[in-house]
Write an enzyme that holds these catalytic residues in place. Structure first.
Site, PDB file in Angstrom:
ATOM      1  N   HIS A  53       0.823  -1.203   0.000  1.00  0.00           N
ATOM      2  CA  HIS A  53       0.000   0.000   0.000  1.00  0.00           C
ATOM      3  C   HIS A  53       0.860   1.256   0.000  1.00  0.00           C
ATOM      4  O   HIS A  53       2.056   1.214   0.301  1.00  0.00           O
ATOM      5  CB  HIS A  53      -0.976   0.033   1.179  1.00  0.00           C
ATOM      6  CG  HIS A  53      -0.378  -0.323   2.509  1.00  0.00           C
ATOM      7  ND1 HIS A  53       0.649   0.362   3.079  1.00  0.00           N
ATOM      8  CD2 HIS A  53      -0.695  -1.314   3.380  1.00  0.00           C
ATOM      9  CE1 HIS A  53       0.936  -0.175   4.250  1.00  0.00           C
ATOM     10  NE2 HIS A  53       0.148  -1.209   4.464  1.00  0.00           N
TER      11      HIS A  53
HETATM   12  P1  TYD Z   1      -2.564  -4.014   7.169  1.00  0.00           P
HETATM   13  O1  TYD Z   1      -2.575  -2.585   6.757  1.00  0.00           O
HETATM   14  O2  TYD Z   1      -3.005  -5.025   6.165  1.00  0.00           O
HETATM   15  O3  TYD Z   1      -1.137  -4.416   7.701  1.00  0.00           O
HETATM   16  P2  TYD Z   1       0.265  -4.366   6.920  1.00  0.00           P
HETATM   17  O4  TYD Z   1       0.316  -3.079   6.202  1.00  0.00           O
HETATM   18  O5  TYD Z   1       1.250  -4.443   7.996  1.00  0.00           O
HETATM   19  O6  TYD Z   1       0.331  -5.557   6.025  1.00  0.00           O
HETATM   20  O7  TYD Z   1      -3.460  -4.134   8.491  1.00  0.00           O
HETATM   21  C1  TYD Z   1      -4.032  -5.341   8.939  1.00  0.00           C
HETATM   22  C2  TYD Z   1      -5.313  -5.029   9.686  1.00  0.00           C
HETATM   23  O8  TYD Z   1      -5.072  -4.252  10.843  1.00  0.00           O
HETATM   24  C3  TYD Z   1      -6.304  -4.264   8.832  1.00  0.00           C
HETATM   25  O9  TYD Z   1      -7.614  -4.782   9.108  1.00  0.00           O
HETATM   26  C4  TYD Z   1      -6.245  -2.847   9.362  1.00  0.00           C
HETATM   27  C5  TYD Z   1      -5.810  -3.038  10.799  1.00  0.00           C
HETATM   28  N1  TYD Z   1      -4.959  -1.940  11.303  1.00  0.00           N
HETATM   29  C6  TYD Z   1      -5.451  -1.059  12.253  1.00  0.00           C
HETATM   30  O10 TYD Z   1      -6.618  -1.157  12.694  1.00  0.00           O
HETATM   31  N2  TYD Z   1      -4.641  -0.069  12.714  1.00  0.00           N
HETATM   32  C7  TYD Z   1      -3.370   0.092  12.272  1.00  0.00           C
HETATM   33  O11 TYD Z   1      -2.646   1.021  12.706  1.00  0.00           O
HETATM   34  C8  TYD Z   1      -2.867  -0.822  11.273  1.00  0.00           C
HETATM   35  C9  TYD Z   1      -1.471  -0.685  10.742  1.00  0.00           C
HETATM   36  C10 TYD Z   1      -3.701  -1.815  10.832  1.00  0.00           C
END
Ligand code: TYD
Length: 135
Positions: A53
């Site tokens: 992302h």
């Molecule tokens: P995600 O963005 O997919 O993690 P990464 O970028 O590390 O692969 O996040 C996984 C899940 O956690 C998604 O449902 C969103 C949630 N989340 C939060 O609620 N708060 C946060 O600060 C983060 C980073 C994720």
């Protein structure tokens, strides 16, 4: 400024002594923003790719406080990979830069410092959409 110059590799001071190591990170001092959020990723392995992302608003610093991982960073034009393999190093990721984290060692603990509170709406998770936005 090119992508590599924007995504600075940060070397934190080690205030350790004979009792062990100590690394201190202060917002707006050792990193270029005030810290609003901290999260960490562990239990991933070499089969997993995370991130995938870009963020409209958030800036991040990524630090492997244990183990190792890699982060592939791109702005849709240039691309480079940083191996995070020391608790006293980090990489700064500005707004609107795409990142993939991968190749996690089994003991990897990837600490992420963020400049914002979480808001899922500011995440761009579709790479084609990202490319359109940065063009
Ligand atoms: P995600 O963005 O997919 O993690 P990464 O970028 O590390 O692969 O996040 C996984 C899940 O956690 C998604 O449902 C969103 C949630 N989340 C939060 O609620 N708060 C946060 O600060 C983060 C980073 C994720």
């Amino acid at each position: 400024m090119n992508l590599k110059e924007k995504c600075t590799i940060l070397e934190f001071n080690d205030l350790g002594d004979e009792r062990g190591k100590l690394v201190v990170i202060e917002g707006n001092e050792s990193i270029p923003f005030e810290i609003k959020r901290v999260f960490y990723i562990y239990g991933s392995d070499e089969t997993v790719v995370r991130g995938k992302h870009a963020n409209r608003e958030s800036e991040f610093v990524l630090i492997n406080v244990a183990g190792t991982s890699k982060v592939r960073i791109t702005d849709g034009k240039d691309e480079f990979v940083v191996e995070l393999n020391k608790p006293m190093m980090g990489v700064y990721i500005p707004k609107m830069v795409w990142k993939d984290m991968y190749d996690f060692s089994s003991d990897s603990v990837l600490l992420v410092l963020a400049s914002t509170h979480y808001d899922g709406k500011e995440y761009i998770r579709d790479y084609k959409e990202y490319l359109k936005l940065v063009k």
